[in-house]
Design a protein around this motif. Sequence first.
Motif, mmCIF file in Angstrom:
data_model
loop_
_atom_site.group_PDB
_atom_site.id
_atom_site.type_symbol
_atom_site.label_atom_id
_atom_site.label_comp_id
_atom_site.label_asym_id
_atom_site.label_seq_id
_atom_site.Cartn_x
_atom_site.Cartn_y
_atom_site.Cartn_z
ATOM 1 N N ALA A 346 0.823 -1.206 0.000
ATOM 2 C CA ALA A 346 0.000 0.000 0.000
ATOM 3 C C ALA A 346 0.855 1.254 0.000
ATOM 4 O O ALA A 346 0.547 2.245 -0.675
ATOM 5 N N PHE A 347 1.962 1.213 0.731
ATOM 6 C CA PHE A 347 2.847 2.372 0.843
ATOM 7 C C PHE A 347 3.506 2.704 -0.494
ATOM 8 O O PHE A 347 3.754 3.880 -0.809
ATOM 9 N N THR A 348 3.812 1.690 -1.293
ATOM 10 C CA THR A 348 4.525 1.914 -2.551
ATOM 11 C C THR A 348 3.576 2.073 -3.733
ATOM 12 O O THR A 348 4.034 2.171 -4.872
ATOM 13 N N ARG A 349 2.279 2.101 -3.472
ATOM 14 C CA ARG A 349 1.323 2.324 -4.552
ATOM 15 C C ARG A 349 1.357 3.806 -4.923
ATOM 16 O O ARG A 349 1.069 4.673 -4.105
ATOM 17 N N SER A 350 1.736 4.089 -6.143
ATOM 18 C CA SER A 350 1.951 5.480 -6.547
ATOM 19 C C SER A 350 0.624 6.192 -6.776
ATOM 20 O O SER A 350 -0.425 5.569 -6.947
ATOM 21 N N GLY A 351 0.689 7.487 -6.792
ATOM 22 C CA GLY A 351 -0.482 8.316 -7.030
ATOM 23 C C GLY A 351 -0.063 9.754 -7.203
ATOM 24 O O GLY A 351 1.118 10.102 -7.084
ATOM 25 N N ALA A 352 -1.017 10.601 -7.474
ATOM 26 C CA ALA A 352 -0.717 12.001 -7.741
ATOM 27 C C ALA A 352 -0.285 12.725 -6.474
ATOM 28 O O ALA A 352 -0.845 12.525 -5.402
ATOM 29 N N ASP A 353 0.728 13.578 -6.631
ATOM 30 C CA ASP A 353 1.180 14.433 -5.530
ATOM 31 C C ASP A 353 0.573 15.825 -5.610
ATOM 32 O O ASP A 353 0.543 16.555 -4.627
ATOM 33 N N GLY A 354 0.123 16.205 -6.795
ATOM 34 C CA GLY A 354 -0.405 17.558 -6.977
ATOM 35 C C GLY A 354 0.714 18.565 -7.173
ATOM 36 O O GLY A 354 1.870 18.225 -7.414
ATOM 37 N N GLY A 355 0.384 19.829 -7.061
ATOM 38 C CA GLY A 355 1.371 20.880 -7.230
ATOM 39 C C GLY A 355 1.569 21.259 -8.684
ATOM 40 O O GLY A 355 1.011 20.654 -9.602
ATOM 41 N N GLN A 356 2.384 22.255 -8.910
ATOM 42 C CA GLN A 356 2.650 22.745 -10.257
ATOM 43 C C GLN A 356 3.829 22.006 -10.867
ATOM 44 O O GLN A 356 4.642 21.416 -10.164
ATOM 45 N N GLY A 357 3.917 22.071 -12.198
ATOM 46 C CA GLY A 357 5.012 21.416 -12.886
ATOM 47 C C GLY A 357 4.791 19.928 -12.987
ATOM 48 O O GLY A 357 3.668 19.442 -13.131
ATOM 49 N N VAL A 358 5.892 19.147 -12.903
ATOM 50 C CA VAL A 358 5.807 17.690 -13.025
ATOM 51 C C VAL A 358 5.351 17.082 -11.704
ATOM 52 O O VAL A 358 5.948 17.334 -10.656
ATOM 53 N N ASP A 359 4.281 16.273 -11.757
ATOM 54 C CA ASP A 359 3.819 15.536 -10.584
ATOM 55 C C ASP A 359 4.717 14.302 -10.437
ATOM 56 O O ASP A 359 4.658 13.371 -11.245
ATOM 57 N N LEU A 360 5.557 14.287 -9.423
ATOM 58 C CA LEU A 360 6.560 13.238 -9.302
ATOM 59 C C LEU A 360 5.954 11.886 -8.964
ATOM 60 O O LEU A 360 6.510 10.843 -9.333
ATOM 61 N N GLY A 361 4.840 11.864 -8.258
ATOM 62 C CA GLY A 361 4.192 10.589 -8.002
ATOM 63 C C GLY A 361 3.823 9.887 -9.293
ATOM 64 O O GLY A 361 4.083 8.688 -9.477
ATOM 65 N N LEU A 362 3.234 10.616 -10.245
ATOM 66 C CA LEU A 362 2.849 10.045 -11.535
ATOM 67 C C LEU A 362 4.066 9.812 -12.431
ATOM 68 O O LEU A 362 4.129 8.824 -13.175
ATOM 69 N N ALA A 363 5.052 10.706 -12.363
ATOM 70 C CA ALA A 363 6.252 10.541 -13.181
ATOM 71 C C ALA A 363 7.018 9.279 -12.793
ATOM 72 O O ALA A 363 7.467 8.519 -13.663
ATOM 73 N N PHE A 364 7.151 9.033 -11.502
ATOM 74 C CA PHE A 364 7.904 7.846 -11.081
ATOM 75 C C PHE A 364 7.115 6.567 -11.313
ATOM 76 O O PHE A 364 7.699 5.495 -11.468
ATOM 77 N N GLU A 365 5.805 6.670 -11.367
ATOM 78 C CA GLU A 365 4.998 5.521 -11.776
ATOM 79 C C GLU A 365 5.333 5.147 -13.221
ATOM 80 O O GLU A 365 5.505 3.961 -13.549
ATOM 81 N N ALA A 366 5.434 6.148 -14.086
ATOM 82 C CA ALA A 366 5.803 5.895 -15.479
ATOM 83 C C ALA A 366 7.229 5.370 -15.587
ATOM 84 O O ALA A 366 7.518 4.485 -16.413
ATOM 85 N N LEU A 367 8.142 5.886 -14.770
ATOM 86 C CA LEU A 367 9.533 5.437 -14.794
ATOM 87 C C LEU A 367 9.637 3.974 -14.376
ATOM 88 O O LEU A 367 10.368 3.186 -14.997
ATOM 89 N N GLU A 368 8.909 3.595 -13.353
ATOM 90 C CA GLU A 368 8.915 2.205 -12.891
ATOM 91 C C GLU A 368 8.480 1.259 -14.006
ATOM 92 O O GLU A 368 9.070 0.188 -14.198
ATOM 93 N N LYS A 369 7.479 1.637 -14.770
ATOM 94 C CA LYS A 369 6.966 0.776 -15.838
ATOM 95 C C LYS A 369 7.915 0.720 -17.034
ATOM 96 O O LYS A 369 7.962 -0.297 -17.736
ATOM 97 N N ALA A 370 8.671 1.783 -17.256
ATOM 98 C CA ALA A 370 9.496 1.865 -18.464
ATOM 99 C C ALA A 370 10.830 1.136 -18.336
ATOM 100 O O ALA A 370 11.414 0.737 -19.352
ATOM 101 N N LEU A 371 11.317 0.945 -17.121
ATOM 102 C CA LEU A 371 12.661 0.396 -16.932
ATOM 103 C C LEU A 371 12.651 -1.129 -16.945
ATOM 104 O O LEU A 371 11.706 -1.765 -16.475
ATOM 105 N N ASP A 372 13.743 -1.704 -17.469
ATOM 106 C CA ASP A 372 13.916 -3.151 -17.405
ATOM 107 C C ASP A 372 14.043 -3.595 -15.954
ATOM 108 O O ASP A 372 14.428 -2.814 -15.072
#
Length: 551
Positions: A346-372
């Motif tokens: 549950a702790f490592t389940r990513s989600g939106a952080d909000g705020g302006q610019g890049v939302d890092l919660g969503l960005a790192f979710e995409a990074l996790e999926k893209a890496l070997d």
Amino acid sequence: MTTSAGHLIVKTLEAQGVRRIYAVPGESYLDVLDGLHDSTIETVVTRHEGGAGFMALAEGRLGSVPGIAMVTRGPGAANAFIAIHTAWQDATAMVLFVGLIPQADRGRASFQEFSLDGWFATTTKGIFVIDDEHQAGDVVARALRLAATGRPGPVVVGLPEDVLIRLTDAPVPAVLPLPESAPSATALAKFSTMLTEAQRPVIVVGGDGWDTATSTALADFAAAAHVPLMADWRAYDAIDHDAQAYAGWLGYGRSENAVTALGNADLLVFVGCARTDVLSEGYQVALETPSIIVTTDAELIGHAGRIDAHLSTSPADFVAALPEATTVRGSRGPQWLKQLRGEQLAFTRSGADGGQGVDLGLAFEALEKALDSDRILTYGAGNATLWGHRYLSHHQPKTLVGPRNGAMGLSVPAAVAASIMHPGRHVVAICGDGDFFMNAQELAVSFAHGGTPLIVVVDNGIFGTIVDHQQRKYPQRPSGTSMENPNFAQWIQSFGGHGELVTSTEEFAPALQRALSSGLPAVLHLKTDPTTMGPGTVAHQATNNAQESIA
């Protein structure tokens, strides 16, 4: 065969299995550089001695022999000191060779003279000076052995300029086997008894030197014995994060549930590490819990609190000697393990952080999926790394390099070294804007040696970790924690690399794919909201609570 002391040093390093050395050249050790000219060892010329030291540290953590750095006297040694402190506190094997002034010039305040002992004595396992050319090979072999045995750590070897060119007939010393450390039957019996009787045990893994077979065997044992596995700070590549028994990490950025579990445990088994400052929340949690320590460190440097048994053995030897899991399960059911495992998922389940610019919660979710799955992740220091720790997974040992002592500037040189060591694998550095520019120059080394690391720079224009502390202790009084940054994407483009400035969440995933497919050293410069602190911080939790209240 007659050779110079400098050339004998190189031949000894070759015999010890060294494949690379990281160096800033200096006139004080020219004969060693000459020996490297025809050597099988790859000489990686770095742009700063701190970078050379950090690359050697990464080599020591990811490889099978101590990492090797070479620098010159005085100023060069001073610049390399940060890597020695990191290797000492992190218990990582490396050897720093330092060129020195000629013997006849000692004690005269000669050009760049300094004291090896005076500078390094408190943060090394040993300091040697090669004052006898006939002992050059033996000293080098001893230094590498000392760095790798017991509690691993850094060793410093001084190279007087005039000694290196003296001739010797001394042979290359033989490579000695490392000591075996099988646990005794008595110690194993005590471990088995205590584990059988425990209802809420936790095994905490840490340190360097883990291999896939050991990691897998321990994970299987823990699952069958109903024992959750937790990891020490920045050592959580020791266990596959998909393992049924993996229940998260301790230290900075951990979940509150992990701290609660540590405090509620009725038995702690530390394998490859000890109950140290960061792991124990500043010597505050679980100091009196019944504890078994499994480590080759006879001195138990940094350990605090209770010790019921100390098995002086390596993780591999300990795991190989483990009893059948069902024989030490006792009356313990799976509930404790399932609870901690569920809390970590549950702790490592990513989600939106909000705020302006890049939302890092969503960005790192995409990074996790893209890496070997065999990605190698490197970190510097700062709040920006906490998103990586929480949302990026590891599936085998020797895939994480981060400063357990909190040193800034490690992420980039470590990623460069890792990419040189493992061409073709995804190597990603996660760093803040402050950390990135401390050693960003080392990306130039990638172009010279074929490395293709990806550097993800989280740019919030502040030293986030310090701001987080500052807001709690001196609210509404920012001081000395802001910075102005250039366009890092254009900076790497000037080298011929791939760079993109990412200013919104929607831009991140396409930019990531372009960077990974570019075949070049790459920088993704992420502009983020300075008010959005790292996950797990007090400020971040307060922001999330406010958002939930509004929702």
